[in-house]
Each structure stands twice: as structure tokens, then as C-alpha cells.
Write an enzyme that holds these catalytic residues in place. Structure first.
Site, PDB file in Angstrom:
ATOM      1  N   THR A 165      99.804  48.844 -11.818  1.00 38.29           N
ATOM      2  CA  THR A 165      98.360  48.750 -11.523  1.00 38.29           C
ATOM      3  C   THR A 165      97.681  50.063 -11.904  1.00 38.29           C
ATOM      4  O   THR A 165      98.292  51.125 -11.799  1.00 38.29           O
ATOM      5  CB  THR A 165      98.094  48.443 -10.028  1.00 38.29           C
ATOM      6  OG1 THR A 165      98.763  47.233  -9.685  1.00 38.29           O
ATOM      7  CG2 THR A 165      96.622  48.321  -9.701  1.00 38.29           C
ATOM      8  N   GLY A 217     100.569  49.758  -5.715  1.00 40.80           N
ATOM      9  CA  GLY A 217     101.742  49.511  -4.873  1.00 40.80           C
ATOM     10  C   GLY A 217     101.732  48.062  -4.423  1.00 40.80           C
ATOM     11  O   GLY A 217     101.082  47.201  -5.039  1.00 40.80           O
ATOM     12  N   GLY A 219     100.405  45.159  -2.965  1.00 40.35           N
ATOM     13  CA  GLY A 219      99.049  44.823  -2.548  1.00 40.35           C
ATOM     14  C   GLY A 219      98.968  44.240  -1.159  1.00 40.35           C
ATOM     15  O   GLY A 219      97.988  44.455  -0.437  1.00 40.35           O
TER      16      GLY A 219
HETATM   17  N1  GLY Z   1      98.586  46.499  -6.099  1.00 44.50           N
HETATM   18  C1  GLY Z   1      98.603  45.456  -7.033  1.00 44.50           C
HETATM   19  C2  GLY Z   1      99.160  44.199  -6.543  1.00 44.50           C
HETATM   20  O1  GLY Z   1      99.852  44.175  -5.538  1.00 44.50           O
HETATM   21  O2  GLY Z   1      98.894  43.189  -7.167  1.00 44.50           O
END
Ligand code: GLY
Length: 316
Positions: A165, A217, A219
């Protein structure tokens, strides 16, 4: 004295900083700088966690999430589970500008992108497909049984490292703050899974009065902890970025869903002070102000969040 315009980003965003800084040096807006900076990352086929080249979901679909927030107005634009369009952050910005909505998902997001002339593209690369298939074979869920996707998902994502991300936060000459996130989410996810990245308050938040924060990380942790908004509220309460971020990370110790995972957090306050955090050691973030010739990397403060994978709530 006015604070010098600057940007901070996750390590993988460094390739976009120059494009963003060009906007800020010309006196442009933080929102425009974010769009410019995110694009090179979204087009980077080597990045398996953002845009083209992202690892697909269990049905081999690359579903993209992105969100952007204007700290001057608290306006938010976001898209989730968007398939087949380049520039998800730009699509999210259009949502912010044109619709009386904050978040579009799936076919609605794609329809909106098409209506506004965004370019279509195949996001699945041969390399990402190979990585996707290898994991499924290794976990004994190949070929994917489409009637039992829940079990496939549970097996595929056990002991996942949850990386990737991209985050950007910008502060412009007018003192406006903005934050954005773009991701293809976790590979092997259940179709339609939406992480923190397009959810204001979870994956990103910006408020000119105090500062902005963004997450990468797992989400689900940022969603459960309200991590980005929690950080900004701590800034509003008068804490410095280092303390605000530390507290928001520590709060994640209360999450006990049994699936483990790590969290990374970036914070920029309205005076230009910044800090980065990770639940593991050795992670970095990048920053650059308009007077710097090149970006600098800074170590993230490690804050242990106690997320062991136990599966207590969901035993196999
Ligand atoms: N932080 C991105 C996700 O978990 O999709």
C-alpha cells in the site's frame, strides 16, 4: 514564519515524490501534489500492492482501493474494489469534487471512472499471477474451489505478512494539508474485501487545524482501531506527532481478532513536524520539502502492537 511545503510517504512512494514536489514548488495545492505523486506508484508494475501489478483476489481479480482527503474542507473521495482502471487516486479525487458522496464501490466506481474518461487497463501481470498461484498451490487450495471461498481465504491468508500500500501526505504553501492512500489490498483476499485504504478515519485522515495521518499494513486493524482519525484527534489534543502516533499504535493492542498482522502509520502535523511508526523494526518512510534536492529516508519508530495469530475466535 510559514512552514515550508513538504510531503511524506511510505517507502514505496519515494518514486512519486519528485512529481508531487514539482506541484508544491509551483505553488500548487496539496491535493494536486498527492495525485501527481501517487500516479508513478500506481503505474509501477513491480509494486505488488498498488495499481498495476497488484496481487489479485481469490478469483484472480485485481480490485483497487484508494482514498483522498482535503484537510481544508474535510471532504473525502474514495473508491473501493475498482477493477480495470488506471489512476485510482485520481478517480477518488473526482468523487470528492463531483459527487455528493464520499465512497463508490465495485461496478459503481468503474462506471464513474468510465463516465469521466479514465483510461482502462489490464492490471494483472504475469509476475503477480505467478505469485498468486504459487501461494495457493503451497497452501493446498489450488485450483480455487469457488464454492468454498471462505476456506480458501482462511488458508491463503494464515500467517500473512500484510505489507504494501502507498501513503502520501502533503502540506502546501497555503497551509492546506491533504492525505491519500492507494492499494490493491491484500492478495488472495475474499472478492469484495475492502480494507482501510478507502475508509476515511481508518486508513487516512486530514484536518488543517492539526494534522494528517495515513496507514499501511493489515487494513482490518486500522478499521478496528480507527487509527488515522485517532492519531489526528491526539494531534488536536495538543500531542506532538511522535506521541500522537505512539498512542494510536498502542491502542491497537486492544484488537484481538486472532488474525495477527502488522501496522504502519505516518503523521504530519500542520507545522510540518512528522513521524513514522511500524509494529516491526527496520521500516522507513520518506520525506522531502520544496528546498530539498532529493528525498530523505527516516527510520520509523517501532511500537509493538501485540497481534499474535491465534485464530482463537475462528479456530480451524
Ligand atoms: N492497508 C491496506 C489493506 O489492508 O488493504
Amino acid at each position: 514564519m510559514a512552514t515550508e511545503p513538504l510531503m511524506i510517504c511510505s517507502e514505496n512512494g519515494a518514486i512519486g515524490l519528485e512529481a508531487g514536489l514539482r506541484v508544491l514548488r509551483a505553488g500548487g495545492r496539496a491535493l494536486d501534489a498527492l495525485e501527481a505523486a501517487a500516479l508513478p506508484v500506481e503505474l509501477n508494475r513491480q509494486d505488488r500492492t498498488v495499481g498495476i501489478g497488484g496481487v489479485p483476489n481469490l478469483l484472480k481479480q485485481v480490485q483497487l482501493d484508494a482514498g483522498i482527503m482535503d484537510g481544508a474542507t474535510l471532504s473525502v473521495g474514495a473508491v473501493a474494489a475498482l477493477e480495470g482502471y488506471l489512476e485510482p487516486v485520481r478517480v477518488a479525487r473526482k468523487v470528492l469534487e463531483l459527487l455528493p458522496h464520499s465512497l463508490l464501490v465495485g461496478p459503481g466506481a468503474a462506471r464513474f471512472a468510465q463516465e469521466h474518461g479514465f483510461e482502462q487497463a489490464e492490471h494483472l501481470t504475469a509476475e503477480a499471477e505467478a505469485q498468486w498461484r504459487a501461494r495457493l498451490q503451497e497452501r493446498g487450495v489450488w485450483p480455487v474451489d469457488e464454492d468454498h471461498l471462505t476456506e480458501c481465504c482462511r488458508r491463503a491468508l494464515r500467517e500473512e505478512r500484510w505489507g504494501g500500500t502507498v501513503n502520501f501526505i502533503a502540506l502546501d504553501r497555503a497551509g492546506d494539508l491533504a492525505a491519500c492512500v492507494s492499494t490493491s489490498g491484500i492478495g488472495w483476499k475474499y472478492p469484495g474485501r475492502v480494507g482501510d485504504s478507502p475508509q476515511a478515519g481508518a486508513g487516512f485522515y486530514a484536518d488543517n487545524r492539526c494534522g494528517a495521518a495515513c496507514c499501511t499494513g493489515r487494513g482490518e486493524l486500522a478499521i478496528q482501531g480507527g487509527t488515522a482519525l485517532r492519531t489526528v484527534i491526539h494531534l488536536e489534543q495538543g500531542l506532538a506527532p511522535l506521541e500522537a502516533g505512539t498512542r494510536a499504535m498502542q491502542f491497537l493492542r486492544r484488537v484481538r481478532d486472532g488474525w495477527g498482522g502488522g501496522m504502519n502509520l505516518l503523521v504530519l502535523d500542520r507545522t510540518g513536524r512528522h513521524a513514522g511508526f511500524s509494529s516491526v523494526t527496520g521500516r522507513k518512510y520518506a520525506y522531502q520539502s520544496i528546498s530539498m534536492d532529493e528525498y530523505a529516508m527516516e527510520e520509523r519508530t517501532c511500537v509493538e502492537i501485540g497481534q499474535e495469530e491465534t485464530q482463537e475466535r475462528y479456530p480451524f
